[in-house]
Design a protein around this motif. Structure first.
Motif, PDB file in Angstrom:
ATOM      1  N   ARG A 163      -5.072   6.536  27.015  1.00 35.37           N
ATOM      2  CA  ARG A 163      -4.259   6.138  26.028  1.00 35.37           C
ATOM      3  C   ARG A 163      -4.849   5.510  24.516  1.00 35.37           C
ATOM      4  NH1 ARG A 163      -0.298   3.088  29.177  1.00 35.37           N
ATOM      5  NH2 ARG A 163      -1.091   3.865  31.214  1.00 35.37           N
ATOM      6  N   ARG A 164      -5.998   4.795  24.991  1.00 33.92           N
ATOM      7  CA  ARG A 164      -6.588   4.192  24.143  1.00 33.92           C
ATOM      8  C   ARG A 164      -7.362   5.240  23.040  1.00 33.92           C
ATOM      9  NH1 ARG A 164      -6.648  -1.683  25.152  1.00 33.92           N
ATOM     10  NH2 ARG A 164      -8.310  -1.564  23.681  1.00 33.92           N
ATOM     11  N   ASP A 170      -2.148  14.619  12.397  1.00 39.56           N
ATOM     12  CA  ASP A 170      -0.853  15.243  13.082  1.00 39.56           C
ATOM     13  C   ASP A 170      -0.935  16.894  12.584  1.00 39.56           C
ATOM     14  OD1 ASP A 170      -0.108  12.815  13.813  1.00 39.56           O
ATOM     15  OD2 ASP A 170       1.617  12.413  12.425  1.00 39.56           O
ATOM     16  N   LYS A 211      -8.743   7.339  12.114  1.00 40.55           N
ATOM     17  CA  LYS A 211      -7.577   7.910  11.745  1.00 40.55           C
ATOM     18  C   LYS A 211      -7.785   8.928  10.671  1.00 40.55           C
ATOM     19  CE  LYS A 211      -4.528   5.875  14.245  1.00 40.55           C
ATOM     20  NZ  LYS A 211      -3.979   6.173  15.275  1.00 40.55           N
ATOM     21  N   GLY A 271      -9.000   7.147  20.303  1.00 41.98           N
ATOM     22  CA  GLY A 271      -8.648   7.783  19.067  1.00 41.98           C
ATOM     23  C   GLY A 271      -7.867   6.839  18.373  1.00 41.98           C
ATOM     24  N   THR A 272      -7.485   5.864  18.801  1.00 40.99           N
ATOM     25  CA  THR A 272      -6.504   4.664  18.239  1.00 40.99           C
ATOM     26  C   THR A 272      -7.159   3.924  17.136  1.00 40.99           C
ATOM     27  OG1 THR A 272      -6.582   3.285  20.001  1.00 40.99           O
ATOM     28  CG2 THR A 272      -4.974   4.822  20.125  1.00 40.99           C
ATOM     29  N   SER A 273      -8.269   3.890  17.173  1.00 44.04           N
ATOM     30  CA  SER A 273      -8.970   3.092  15.840  1.00 44.04           C
ATOM     31  C   SER A 273      -8.602   3.406  14.627  1.00 44.04           C
ATOM     32  CB  SER A 273     -10.523   3.138  16.093  1.00 44.04           C
ATOM     33  OG  SER A 273     -11.256   2.741  14.793  1.00 44.04           O
ATOM     34  N   GLN A 274      -8.309   2.465  13.801  1.00 44.01           N
ATOM     35  CA  GLN A 274      -7.971   2.685  12.430  1.00 44.01           C
ATOM     36  C   GLN A 274      -9.070   3.411  11.723  1.00 44.01           C
ATOM     37  OE1 GLN A 274      -5.035   2.661  11.014  1.00 44.01           O
ATOM     38  NE2 GLN A 274      -4.469   2.061  12.996  1.00 44.01           N
ATOM     39  N   TYR A 313     -12.700   4.445  21.992  1.00 41.88           N
ATOM     40  CA  TYR A 313     -11.769   3.995  23.165  1.00 41.88           C
ATOM     41  C   TYR A 313     -11.056   2.563  22.679  1.00 41.88           C
ATOM     42  CZ  TYR A 313     -12.702   7.921  26.043  1.00 41.88           C
ATOM     43  OH  TYR A 313     -13.031   9.243  26.418  1.00 41.88           O
ATOM     44  N   GLN A 314     -11.354   2.124  21.696  1.00 41.10           N
ATOM     45  CA  GLN A 314     -10.941   0.823  20.959  1.00 41.10           C
ATOM     46  C   GLN A 314     -11.162  -0.327  22.177  1.00 41.10           C
ATOM     47  OE1 GLN A 314      -9.484  -0.745  17.938  1.00 41.10           O
ATOM     48  NE2 GLN A 314     -11.220   0.543  18.017  1.00 41.10           N
ATOM     49  N   SER A 345      -9.505  13.807  23.653  1.00 43.38           N
ATOM     50  CA  SER A 345      -8.742  13.060  24.526  1.00 43.38           C
ATOM     51  C   SER A 345      -8.267  13.668  25.756  1.00 43.38           C
ATOM     52  CB  SER A 345      -7.485  12.347  23.806  1.00 43.38           C
ATOM     53  OG  SER A 345      -6.645  13.517  23.284  1.00 43.38           O
TER      54      SER A 345
END
Length: 185
Positions: A6-7, A20, A15, A9-12, A127-128, A72
Protein backbone atom coordinates in the motif's frame (compact mmCIF):
# COMPACT_ATOMS: atom_id res chain seq x y z
CA UNK A 1 3.38 -8.00 2.39
CA UNK A 2 -0.03 -6.44 1.68
CA UNK A 3 0.59 -3.57 4.11
CA UNK A 4 3.92 -2.61 2.56
CA UNK A 5 2.46 -2.75 -0.96
CA UNK A 6 0.00 0.00 0.00
CA UNK A 7 3.00 2.28 0.49
CA UNK A 8 4.47 1.55 -2.94
CA UNK A 9 4.95 4.62 -5.11
CA UNK A 10 3.40 7.06 -2.64
CA UNK A 11 6.48 9.27 -2.45
CA UNK A 12 5.94 12.81 -3.67
CA UNK A 13 9.27 12.56 -5.51
CA UNK A 14 7.91 9.64 -7.53
CA UNK A 15 4.50 11.07 -8.43
CA UNK A 16 3.71 11.03 -12.13
CA UNK A 17 1.42 13.79 -13.39
CA UNK A 18 0.38 11.22 -16.00
CA UNK A 19 0.10 8.43 -13.42
CA UNK A 20 -3.67 8.12 -13.49
CA UNK A 21 -3.76 8.14 -17.30
CA UNK A 22 -1.12 5.46 -17.73
CA UNK A 23 -2.44 3.16 -15.00
CA UNK A 24 -6.10 3.53 -16.04
CA UNK A 25 -7.20 0.39 -17.82
CA UNK A 26 -3.97 -1.53 -17.30
CA UNK A 27 -5.78 -4.41 -15.58
CA UNK A 28 -7.43 -7.41 -17.19
CA UNK A 29 -9.90 -6.56 -19.97
CA UNK A 30 -12.95 -8.19 -21.47
CA UNK A 31 -12.72 -8.21 -25.25
CA UNK A 32 -15.57 -6.42 -27.03
CA UNK A 33 -15.69 -7.93 -30.52
CA UNK A 34 -18.34 -5.44 -31.63
CA UNK A 35 -16.27 -2.37 -30.78
CA UNK A 36 -15.59 -1.46 -34.39
CA UNK A 37 -19.28 -1.24 -35.33
CA UNK A 38 -21.07 2.07 -35.20
CA UNK A 39 -18.36 4.28 -36.65
CA UNK A 40 -16.94 5.31 -33.28
CA UNK A 41 -13.40 6.59 -33.07
CA UNK A 42 -11.19 4.02 -31.35
CA UNK A 43 -10.41 4.96 -27.78
CA UNK A 44 -7.04 4.87 -26.08
CA UNK A 45 -6.60 1.41 -24.59
CA UNK A 46 -4.09 -0.43 -22.44
CA UNK A 47 -1.92 -1.22 -25.47
CA UNK A 48 -1.53 2.51 -26.12
CA UNK A 49 -0.62 3.08 -22.51
CA UNK A 50 1.88 0.22 -22.55
CA UNK A 51 3.40 1.63 -25.72
CA UNK A 52 4.02 4.92 -23.89
CA UNK A 53 6.49 3.00 -21.71
CA UNK A 54 7.78 0.65 -24.42
CA UNK A 55 8.83 3.54 -26.67
CA UNK A 56 11.06 5.19 -24.04
CA UNK A 57 14.59 4.91 -25.41
CA UNK A 58 16.73 5.55 -22.34
CA UNK A 59 17.15 2.24 -20.43
CA UNK A 60 17.17 3.86 -16.99
CA UNK A 61 14.15 6.06 -17.74
CA UNK A 62 12.25 3.06 -19.15
CA UNK A 63 13.21 1.00 -16.08
CA UNK A 64 11.96 3.76 -13.77
CA UNK A 65 8.72 3.98 -15.79
CA UNK A 66 8.21 0.21 -15.48
CA UNK A 67 8.76 0.37 -11.72
CA UNK A 68 6.30 3.24 -11.31
CA UNK A 69 3.62 1.73 -13.55
CA UNK A 70 3.81 -1.97 -12.71
CA UNK A 71 6.02 -2.12 -9.62
CA UNK A 72 3.18 -2.45 -7.13
CA UNK A 73 2.00 -5.68 -8.79
CA UNK A 74 3.29 -8.46 -6.53
CA UNK A 75 3.06 -10.96 -9.41
CA UNK A 76 5.40 -8.89 -11.62
CA UNK A 77 9.15 -9.55 -11.46
CA UNK A 78 10.66 -6.10 -11.06
CA UNK A 79 14.26 -7.29 -10.55
CA UNK A 80 15.66 -6.30 -13.96
CA UNK A 81 14.16 -2.80 -13.83
CA UNK A 82 15.09 -2.30 -10.18
CA UNK A 83 18.70 -3.27 -10.94
CA UNK A 84 18.82 -0.96 -13.96
CA UNK A 85 17.86 2.02 -11.78
CA UNK A 86 20.26 0.91 -9.02
CA UNK A 87 23.10 0.70 -11.55
CA UNK A 88 22.28 4.17 -12.83
CA UNK A 89 22.22 5.66 -9.31
CA UNK A 90 25.46 3.84 -8.42
CA UNK A 91 27.21 5.18 -11.50
CA UNK A 92 26.17 8.74 -10.68
CA UNK A 93 27.35 8.34 -7.07
CA UNK A 94 30.71 6.96 -8.18
CA UNK A 95 31.16 9.97 -10.47
CA UNK A 96 30.36 12.30 -7.55
CA UNK A 97 32.72 10.44 -5.21
CA UNK A 98 35.52 10.70 -7.77
CA UNK A 99 34.86 14.42 -8.26
CA UNK A 100 34.77 14.96 -4.47
CA UNK A 101 37.83 12.83 -3.80
CA UNK A 102 35.74 10.59 -1.51
CA UNK A 103 37.54 7.42 -0.48
CA UNK A 104 35.91 4.09 0.31
CA UNK A 105 34.73 3.50 3.88
CA UNK A 106 36.66 0.94 5.94
CA UNK A 107 34.17 -1.94 5.50
CA UNK A 108 33.14 -1.57 1.83
CA UNK A 109 34.75 -0.77 -1.50
CA UNK A 110 33.55 2.48 -3.01
CA UNK A 111 31.72 0.49 -5.73
CA UNK A 112 29.98 -1.71 -3.17
CA UNK A 113 29.06 1.33 -1.07
CA UNK A 114 27.53 3.04 -4.12
CA UNK A 115 25.54 -0.08 -5.02
CA UNK A 116 24.30 -0.65 -1.46
CA UNK A 117 23.33 2.99 -1.06
CA UNK A 118 21.54 3.00 -4.42
CA UNK A 119 19.58 -0.14 -3.47
CA UNK A 120 18.71 1.38 -0.10
CA UNK A 121 17.66 4.71 -1.58
CA UNK A 122 15.50 3.21 -4.32
CA UNK A 123 13.85 0.65 -2.05
CA UNK A 124 13.17 3.07 0.80
CA UNK A 125 11.83 5.71 -1.59
CA UNK A 126 9.61 3.31 -3.55
CA UNK A 127 8.00 2.08 -0.33
CA UNK A 128 8.30 5.29 1.71
CA UNK A 129 10.22 3.59 4.52
CA UNK A 130 12.41 6.52 5.62
CA UNK A 131 10.31 7.30 8.69
CA UNK A 132 9.74 3.65 9.56
CA UNK A 133 13.45 2.92 10.16
CA UNK A 134 16.10 4.83 12.08
CA UNK A 135 19.30 5.57 10.17
CA UNK A 136 20.87 2.61 11.98
CA UNK A 137 17.95 0.43 10.85
CA UNK A 138 18.24 1.69 7.27
CA UNK A 139 21.93 0.80 7.19
CA UNK A 140 21.36 -2.61 8.80
CA UNK A 141 18.48 -3.44 6.43
CA UNK A 142 20.64 -2.43 3.46
CA UNK A 143 23.78 -4.32 4.48
CA UNK A 144 25.85 -1.19 5.04
CA UNK A 145 28.32 -1.81 7.85
CA UNK A 146 28.76 1.68 9.26
CA UNK A 147 27.83 3.72 12.30
CA UNK A 148 24.80 5.96 11.83
CA UNK A 149 26.79 9.03 12.84
CA UNK A 150 29.49 8.32 10.27
CA UNK A 151 26.85 7.81 7.59
CA UNK A 152 25.06 11.04 8.50
CA UNK A 153 28.29 13.02 8.52
CA UNK A 154 30.01 11.58 5.45
CA UNK A 155 27.53 9.77 3.21
CA UNK A 156 23.99 11.12 3.64
CA UNK A 157 24.70 13.88 1.12
CA UNK A 158 25.16 11.21 -1.53
CA UNK A 159 21.85 9.63 -0.52
CA UNK A 160 20.18 13.03 -0.90
CA UNK A 161 21.69 13.42 -4.37
CA UNK A 162 20.31 9.98 -5.26
CA UNK A 163 16.87 11.13 -4.14
CA UNK A 164 17.26 14.10 -6.50
CA UNK A 165 18.32 11.67 -9.25
CA UNK A 166 15.16 9.60 -8.67
CA UNK A 167 13.06 12.74 -8.90
CA UNK A 168 14.85 13.67 -12.15
CA UNK A 169 14.21 10.18 -13.58
CA UNK A 170 10.54 10.50 -12.64
CA UNK A 171 10.36 13.87 -14.40
CA UNK A 172 11.88 12.29 -17.52
CA UNK A 173 9.31 9.47 -17.36
CA UNK A 174 6.55 12.07 -17.13
CA UNK A 175 7.96 14.03 -20.07
CA UNK A 176 8.13 10.88 -22.21
CA UNK A 177 4.55 9.91 -21.37
CA UNK A 178 3.33 13.48 -21.98
CA UNK A 179 5.00 13.48 -25.41
CA UNK A 180 3.40 10.16 -26.26
CA UNK A 181 -0.03 11.38 -25.16
CA UNK A 182 0.37 14.54 -27.21
CA UNK A 183 1.18 12.49 -30.30
CA UNK A 184 -1.92 10.35 -29.76
CA UNK A 185 -4.15 13.37 -30.35
Amino acid sequence: MVIINRRFGTSQRLKLTNGDWIRNGMGAKVVNLNASYGGKVPSVNWEDRSAAVALIRSPQVKAMACLLVWGSDAAWNRTEHFNEVVNHLSKLMLERCKRDGRKAPSNHSIEEMARLMARMTLHFELYQLWTVYTVEGQLFFSGIDMLAGTFNQSWSGYKNKMLDDLQDLTALVDAEISGYRFNLN
